[in-house]
Design an enzyme around this catalytic site. Structure first.
Site, PDB file in Angstrom:
ATOM      1  N   ASN A  14      22.411 -15.120   3.628  1.00 30.37           N
ATOM      2  CA  ASN A  14      23.313 -15.191   2.478  1.00 30.37           C
ATOM      3  C   ASN A  14      23.620 -13.804   1.923  1.00 30.37           C
ATOM      4  OD1 ASN A  14      24.101 -18.037   1.550  1.00 30.37           O
ATOM      5  ND2 ASN A  14      21.952 -18.266   2.141  1.00 30.37           N
ATOM      6  N   ARG A  65       2.775 -13.288 -13.061  1.00 31.15           N
ATOM      7  CA  ARG A  65       4.227 -13.422 -12.901  1.00 31.15           C
ATOM      8  C   ARG A  65       5.010 -12.550 -13.878  1.00 31.15           C
ATOM      9  NH1 ARG A  65       6.135 -16.936  -9.808  1.00 31.15           N
ATOM     10  NH2 ARG A  65       4.429 -18.424  -9.833  1.00 31.15           N
ATOM     11  N   HIS A 109      21.259 -23.010  -3.628  1.00 31.16           N
ATOM     12  CA  HIS A 109      20.268 -24.019  -3.242  1.00 31.16           C
ATOM     13  C   HIS A 109      20.920 -24.965  -2.228  1.00 31.16           C
ATOM     14  CE1 HIS A 109      16.728 -26.481  -3.575  1.00 31.16           C
ATOM     15  NE2 HIS A 109      17.494 -27.540  -3.694  1.00 31.16           N
TER      16      HIS A 109
HETATM   17  C1  GRF Z   1      19.118 -20.754   2.140  1.00 28.76           C
HETATM   18  O1  GRF Z   1      19.112 -22.012   2.740  1.00 28.76           O
HETATM   19  C2  GRF Z   1      19.310 -20.877   0.659  1.00 28.76           C
HETATM   20  O2  GRF Z   1      20.107 -21.951   0.309  1.00 28.76           O
HETATM   21  C3  GRF Z   1      17.900 -21.088   0.168  1.00 28.76           C
HETATM   22  O3  GRF Z   1      17.101 -20.277   0.985  1.00 28.76           O
HETATM   23  C4  GRF Z   1      17.764 -20.062   2.230  1.00 28.76           C
HETATM   24  C5  GRF Z   1      17.872 -18.584   2.396  1.00 28.76           C
HETATM   25  O4  GRF Z   1      18.407 -18.247   3.650  1.00 28.76           O
HETATM   26  N1  GRF Z   1      17.806 -20.778  -1.239  1.00 28.76           N
HETATM   27  P1  GRF Z   1      18.825 -16.736   3.942  1.00 28.76           P
HETATM   28  O5  GRF Z   1      17.574 -15.879   3.738  1.00 28.76           O
HETATM   29  O6  GRF Z   1      19.918 -16.367   3.003  1.00 28.76           O
HETATM   30  O7  GRF Z   1      19.262 -16.733   5.376  1.00 28.76           O
END
Ligand code: GRF
Length: 201
Positions: A14, A65, A109
């Site tokens: 992403n 945290r 998500h």
């Molecule tokens: C994705 O499926 C996103 O929706 C979730 O974690 C995953 C991350 O994938 N929050 P990447 O590291 O971006 O490939």
């Protein structure tokens, strides 16, 4: 031009989709810093190789945290961050962090929220037997996968889908949805009204 920070823990696909859109000039922003809680995250390596400011912040160096998140906020502020993109960042974030960047932290998500919050959302969807699944980009608040929804994308669930099939089909949509939301945010097109996000097109 807005300064964007990306936080990740894993492969970073992403993050790469956002970077591509930035590099293509589709987003009025620049990636100011990439932060990971995992030293060996593929996404962090890619950020370094791309010459970006890439930082590993080791949770083991902090007592709890809030102490960890205080350091994250410090790094974000030091880099002039205006938008924080959580992109597979596998940590719950505390109110120290949420308060410092209220309505400026977004997350992706892999489910149609509010269904299937938490881990293994695609597996949850398959096991539940839904006919449509998808992904959501939302603002981040104190509760996990809970903040105001910005955009969602829907995919069908096929009869013979394995978890991998469904993950792959959703991921294709994630890579379109996340850059689009970043584009809208950087163009000041998003307005939060309670739980609703109004998009000024
Ligand atoms: C994705 O499926 C996103 O929706 C979730 O974690 C995953 C991350 O994938 N929050 P990447 O590291 O971006 O490939």
């Amino acid at each position: 031009m807005k300064k964007i920070a990306v936080l990740l823990s894993g492969r970073g696909s992403n993050f790469i989709s956002i970077k591509k859109a930035v590099d293509a000039g589709e987003i009025d922003g620049e990636i100011a810093v990439v932060i990971s809680n995992k030293a060996d995250a593929k996404g962090l390596e890619f950020a370094k190789e791309s010459g970006l400011n890439a930082v590993f912040v080791n949770p083991k160096d902090f007592d709890g945290r809030e102490a960890y998140d205080t350091e994250i906020v410090r790094i974000l502020e030091e880099n002039g961050t205006e938008l924080v993109c959580l992109a597979g960042f596998m940590r719950i974030i505390s109110s120290v962090f949420v308060d410092a960047f209220r309505n400026r932290i977004i997350n992706i998500h892999p489910s149609l929220l509010p269904s299937f919050k938490g881990l293994d959302a695609q597996k949850q969807a398959l096991e539940y037997g839904v006919k449509f699944a998808g992904c959501t980009v939302h603002f981040v608040d104190e509760e996990m996968d809970n903040g105001a929804i910005i955009l969602q994308s829907v995919v069908p669930v096929e009869q013979d889908d394995t978890e991998d099939d469904l993950c792959a089909r959703i991921l294709v949509e994630e890579h379109k949805l996340y850059p689009e939301v970043v584009r809208l945010f950087c163009a000041d097109k998003l307005k939060v009204e309670g739980r609703r996000v109004v998009i000024n097109l």
